[in-house]
Design an enzyme around this catalytic site. Structure first.
Site, PDB file in Angstrom:
ATOM      1  CD  GLN A  51      -2.996  -0.824   2.318  1.00  0.00           C
ATOM      2  OE1 GLN A  51      -2.716  -1.392   3.369  1.00  0.00           O
ATOM      3  NE2 GLN A  51      -4.069  -0.066   2.187  1.00  0.00           N
ATOM      4  CB  CYS A  93      -9.269  -0.404   2.635  1.00  0.00           C
ATOM      5  SG  CYS A  93      -7.665  -0.758   1.879  1.00  0.00           S
ATOM      6  CG  LEU A  94      -5.360   3.273   5.963  1.00  0.00           C
ATOM      7  CD1 LEU A  94      -3.999   3.209   6.612  1.00  0.00           C
ATOM      8  CD2 LEU A  94      -6.144   4.491   6.458  1.00  0.00           C
ATOM      9  CD  GLU A 136      -4.091  -4.516   6.387  1.00  0.00           C
ATOM     10  OE1 GLU A 136      -3.411  -4.246   5.382  1.00  0.00           O
ATOM     11  OE2 GLU A 136      -5.060  -3.828   6.759  1.00  0.00           O
ATOM     12  CG  HIS A 139      -3.936  -4.787   1.210  1.00  0.00           C
ATOM     13  ND1 HIS A 139      -4.309  -4.001   0.148  1.00  0.00           N
ATOM     14  CD2 HIS A 139      -4.648  -4.333   2.269  1.00  0.00           C
ATOM     15  CE1 HIS A 139      -5.213  -3.113   0.555  1.00  0.00           C
ATOM     16  NE2 HIS A 139      -5.440  -3.295   1.841  1.00  0.00           N
TER      17      HIS A 139
HETATM   18 NI    NI Z   1      -6.705  -2.259   3.159  1.00  0.00          NI
END
Ligand code: NI
Length: 170
Positions: A51, A93-94, A136, A139
């Site tokens: 990310q 989610c960022l 996570e 991701h």
């Molecule tokens: Ni996320």
């Protein structure tokens, strides 16, 4: 330590599966410290290395309540070895600013991973921690929460992210 910029959907780097970590050096410790600082600053309860554009199988999680002391958990080369049951949480989610959606996940997970020094550990988690670990870990495989929905909902979520990103002036 430094706060690093967080990639937002639909950045193609979020789709690339991350590579295993084989060197537990100072650079990894700096990465983990930066990831924690970036996550707390956002604020969020989890962040994966890809990310922030780093191609490594690392994520950090802290699901402590605001009135509890922080509880940073670091996972390097994580592997979910078993899953059980079902639960559904409203996840954020960022990489999807402005979005929170109900997602179905396993209720409990057992995860094996290493810490930033390379020590192996195994953890059994349930509730929000189990959700965060699954989110996570996805991701690191290039899988995003948006993948859990149908095409119509994916379009809506994409528009919402675009609006949030442009309002934030990013
Ligand atoms: Ni996320």
């Amino acid at each position: 330590m430094a706060i690093r910029p967080i990639l937002t959907y639909p950045d193609p780097r979020l789709r690339e599966p991350a590579k295993p970590v084989d060197t537990f050096d100072e650079e990894l410790k700096v990465l983990v410290a930066d990831m924690a600082e970036t996550m707390y600053d956002a604020p969020g309860c989890g962040l994966a290395a890809n990310q922030i554009g780093v191609d490594k199988r690392v994520f950090v999680i802290d699901v402590a309540d605001e009135d509890e002391p922080s509880d940073l958990k670091v996972f390097v080369n994580p592997e979910i070895v078993s899953k059980d049951g079902n639960q559904s949480w409203r996840e954020g989610c960022l990489s999807f600013p402005g979005v929170s959606e109900e997602v179905k996940r396993a209720k409990t997970v057992v995860v094996r991973a290493q810490d930033a020094e390379g020590n192996a550990f195994q953890l059994e988690a349930d509730g929000l921690l189990a959700v965060a670990i699954q989110h996570e870990n996805d991701h690191l495989d290039g899988v995003l929460m948006i993948d859990k929905f149908n095409a119509l909902k994916r379009r809506m979520i994409g528009k919402k992210v675009a609006r949030s990103v442009s309002e934030a002036g990013v």
